[in-house]
Design an enzyme around this catalytic site. Structure first.
Site, short mmCIF file in Angstrom:
data_model
loop_
_atom_site.label_atom_id
_atom_site.label_comp_id
_atom_site.label_asym_id
_atom_site.label_seq_id
_atom_site.Cartn_x
_atom_site.Cartn_y
_atom_site.Cartn_z
CG ASP A 16 -50.94 14.30 -54.34
OD1 ASP A 16 -52.00 14.22 -53.69
OD2 ASP A 16 -50.01 15.07 -54.04
CD GLU B 26 -55.63 15.72 -54.40
OE1 GLU B 26 -55.99 16.19 -53.31
OE2 GLU B 26 -54.46 15.81 -54.80
#
Length: 748
Positions: A427, A480
């Site tokens: 993330d 990401e």
């Protein structure tokens, strides 16, 4: 008189010195005892336990004991006015020895003295950890059931180099920080203590007197492998892993096939376990129940993988798991660690891969967790310009600190090894790469070259990718990453970051912006559809419609489509046809596959009641069929990351808002994709194709089966020897309104 008197004085001087020495020693011992009783002693083994010195003295501190004796019956007298007991160790006993103590109620208890045991942690582990090169730090840090000198117990250890004193506290010592102060391994700043008799299931934390005497600080174990159910925060002693895995065939195939996943279909169903489905009372389902329910659903809808929003332990439901406090523990919300192992095992045994969202970019400020762990910024940067994410209210890991790298690297590898996960989605990578991420000028610190690149985070990410791919071949690490940082998915030896895949955020934003336009205006935005092919093969891309696109007031995907209800549903079906035929692996967040109307609510569940409406059931059938088509037609997945798998047919028809392209596989496999982004049916639409013969219509999102108007091409068309737009043959098609077609040529 002078002679005898002088002789007497000469003899008395050593006695006075000896007396002074005894007084000094008694004062020193009293000070030692006071420091232990007040929880200020940094080296308890220097005083407690034993045997010490030629007299084999043993010293025991036990505030709850009315009396103490050695196990063979010899009394250990109390030091007057204290809770300390001291006596020589009987000749019949050797360390480790047992002592008995009587409580206030008169009951006797027997236990081994923790301060009679030698150090447990190896110098090699400590050395690797301190150098930032330990890949399995959780194997010696935390709490581990073990046997030392034939005695069973638990060895506790924690990194806290600036603490003045650290103790283990738990339900086994009434959470009293005086009872079990730890030994400092100075070379690594790690504190350790073996406590005999502690068993799996015991609750514990670490009590620290921080730098400068601050505290006491009560901290949960950073390397805990299980924690209490929120809102409680203690760690739980876990037994050695003994789960009977049944996924050997899956794991062997994963190792054997290695990078073959690049040519395989990947269709990922992104799930928040707390809100996918709940029990009849509104409570969370457990991992085992979720395994059966979710795998059955994913198999029926045709996805190949499940991606879980973080299930690393976290205190706040509203964070969705992205503010983790337990980097080695699945959250207890849904059950114990072995139940999560069962979840992954069950997925694998039914042909479904499992990916976990992992968050090394930042962590929350909770005082009982990582923040200022030993009274100083330990895991985070001290400078708030480097150590704080103001947008998120979180702290940033100090990637330049060796021990922090060991901690995070070990976490990544642990999830892949201990839980057989098939990959991690990392993330907020962009926030790690840029020192000035979401910061104003003057509110960030440049690197040593004056640039905004976070050189330490870059080195860390490269190491994570190199180590995980080397140790767990066939697993994937997905970034990401929302910027144009180059070579995110290229090997580290070529200068890349080494990720397996990267979310294509640019394609996602461009596509949703375009689909949000009224069809009458789409002709002016045609480049938002075509621009992505300029960079589509520069990285290994995943095409995501994730949870981030259906929260924070954005509405559901269906909400973002223009027009009346029929057009919105048609636009959504068209969007999915575009996603499943465009180069790249696929990701869809739960609820999107049924055209859920409401924005995602983590406190509710997917709106399964919507499936009673045939139109939403039609969207679900479409997604299932698109998954089957994507998996079953090699041309649609064989070259997701290579130019050889794609060719434009017509990318210039902005006036009619029609897009057409070919997807190609091996041995002449070809699929023609035609997308009509207006609500206007188009008859007699000619397009070039590379081969003669029949082109079978394998997908038509306007089919009545999916809720459309049922306009189409009667199952297929024949190519004519009429050259068109650079191709030797052509077909004439009827293009349904706001619909996508997939036609497969002979041999595909």
């Amino acid at each position: 008189m002078g002679g005898p008197s002088g002789a007497s004085g000469t003899a008395a001087a050593p006695e006075r010195r000896s007396g002074l020495n005894r007084v000094s020693q008694q004062r020193a011992e009293a000070e030692e005892r006071q420091r232990i009783a007040e929880g200020r002693h940094s080296d308890p083994f220097a005083y407690l336990g034993g045997p010490h010195g030629p007299s084999r003295r043993v010293r025991i501190y036990h505030p709850e004991a009315a009396a103490v004796a050695f196990s063979e019956g010899t009394e250990v007298p109390r030091v007057a006015g204290t809770d300390f007991f001291e006596a020589p160790l009987p000749e019949a006993l050797e360390a480790p020895y047992q002592v008995c103590w009587r409580d206030a109620g008169g009951a006797w208890h027997t236990a081994y003295d923790p301060y009679a045991f030698p150090p447990v942690l190896s110098e090699f582990d400590l050395h690797l950890y301190a150098e930032g090169r330990h890949w399995h730090a959780q194997r010696f840090l935390g709490a581990h059931c073990t046997t030392v000198d034939g005695v069973a117990g638990v060895v506790f250890s924690v990194w806290a180099p600036n603490a003045e004193r650290v103790s283990v506290v738990g339900d086994f010592n009434r959470w009293d920080g005086r009872r079990h102060p730890m030994r400092l391994r100075l070379e690594a700043g790690v504190w350790e203590l073996f406590i005999p008799g502690v068993e799996p299931g015991a609750l514990y934390k670490f009590e620290l007197r921080g730098a400068g005497g601050c505290g006491p600080l009560l901290k949960t174990d950073p390397c805990g492998r299980r924690y209490q159910h929120r809102p409680e925060t203690a760690a739980v002693v876990e037994p050695p892993e003994a789960y009977p895995w049944g996924d050997d065939a899956w794991m062997e195939r994963r190792r054997r096939e290695g990078s073959a996943w690049q040519q395989a279909p990947w269709s990922i169903y992104e799930v928040h376990l707390g809100s996918w489905q709940r029990d009849v009372g509104g409570g969370f389902l457990d991992y085992r129940t979720l395994a059966h329910e979710l795998v059955d659903y994913v198999q029926r809808t045709g996805f190949t993988h499940i991606e879980l929003l973080p299930i690393t332990e976290h205190p706040l439901d509203d964070s969705w798991g992205y503010q983790a406090t337990g980097y080695f523990a699945p959250t207890s919300r849904f059950g114990e660690p072995d139940a999560f192992r069962y979840f992954v095992d069950y997925c694998h045994r039914h042909g479904i891969g499992v990916i976990l969202d992992w968050v090394p970019a930042h962590f929350p400020r909770d005082a009982w967790a990582l923040a200022r762990f030993d009274g100083t910024p330990l895991y985070e940067h001290a400078d708030p310009r480097q150590g704080e994410h103001r947008d998120w209210g979180t702290l940033i890991f100090n990637f330049g600190r060796n021990e922090v790298r060991s901690f995070l690297l070990s976490s990544a590898l642990y999830w892949l090894e201990a839980y057989h996960l098939d990959g991690l989605r990392v993330d907020a990578v962009a926030s790690m790469l840029y020192l000035n991420y979401s910061r104003e000028d003057g509110d960030w610190v440049p690197n040593i070259h004056g640039g905004n690149e976070n050189l330490e985070a870059i080195a860390f990410l490269r190491e994570v990718n190199t180590v995980t791919h080397g140790e767990q071949p066939g697993t994937c690490i997905i970034a990401e990453e929302s910027t144009s940082w180059p070579q995110v998915t290229r090997p580290t030896y070529l200068g890349g970051l080494g990720f397996t895949m990267k979310w294509n955020m640019g394609w996602m934003h461009d596509t949703l912006t375009y689909l949000g336009e009224d069809p009458v205006h789409r002709r002016y935005h045609h480049d938002q559809l075509t621009f992505g092919l300029l960079y589509a093969f520069t990285e290994n891309f995943v095409l995501p419609f994730s949870h981030d696109e259906v929260v924070h007031g954005k509405g559901s995907l269906l909400d973002r489509m223009p027009g009346d209800d029929w057009q919105r549903l048609a636009n959504l079906r068209l969007l999915y046809a575009y996603q499943f035929t465009y180069p790249g692996k696929k990701l869809l967040f739960m609820g999107c596959e049924i055209g859920q109307r409401s924005e995602w609510d983590a406190d509710a569940t997917v709106d399964w009641a919507a499936l009673s409406d045939p139109r939403h059931a039609g969207v679900q059938r479409l997604v299932s069929d698109l998954n089957a088509l994507y998996r079953g037609v090699p041309a649609l997945h064989r070259y997701d990351f290579a130019e050889a798998g794609f060719a434009w047919v017509d990318c210039h028809d902005a006036e009619q808002s029609v897009l057409s392209y070919l997807r190609r596989g091996d041995a002449g496999e070809q699929a023609l994709v035609v997308l009509n982004f207006t609500p206007v049916p188009r008859h007699g639409h000619r397009l070039g194709v590379p081969a003669p013969g029949r082109w079978t219509e394998r997908m038509n999102t306007d089919s009545a089966y999916y809720g459309g108007s049922d306009l189409g091409n009667a199952g297929g068309v024949l190519a004519e020897p009429v050259p068109w737009s650079g191709y030797p043959y052509s077909v004439t098609l009827t293009l349904p309104p706001l619909a996508g077609l997939v036609l497969v040529g002979e041999g595909a």
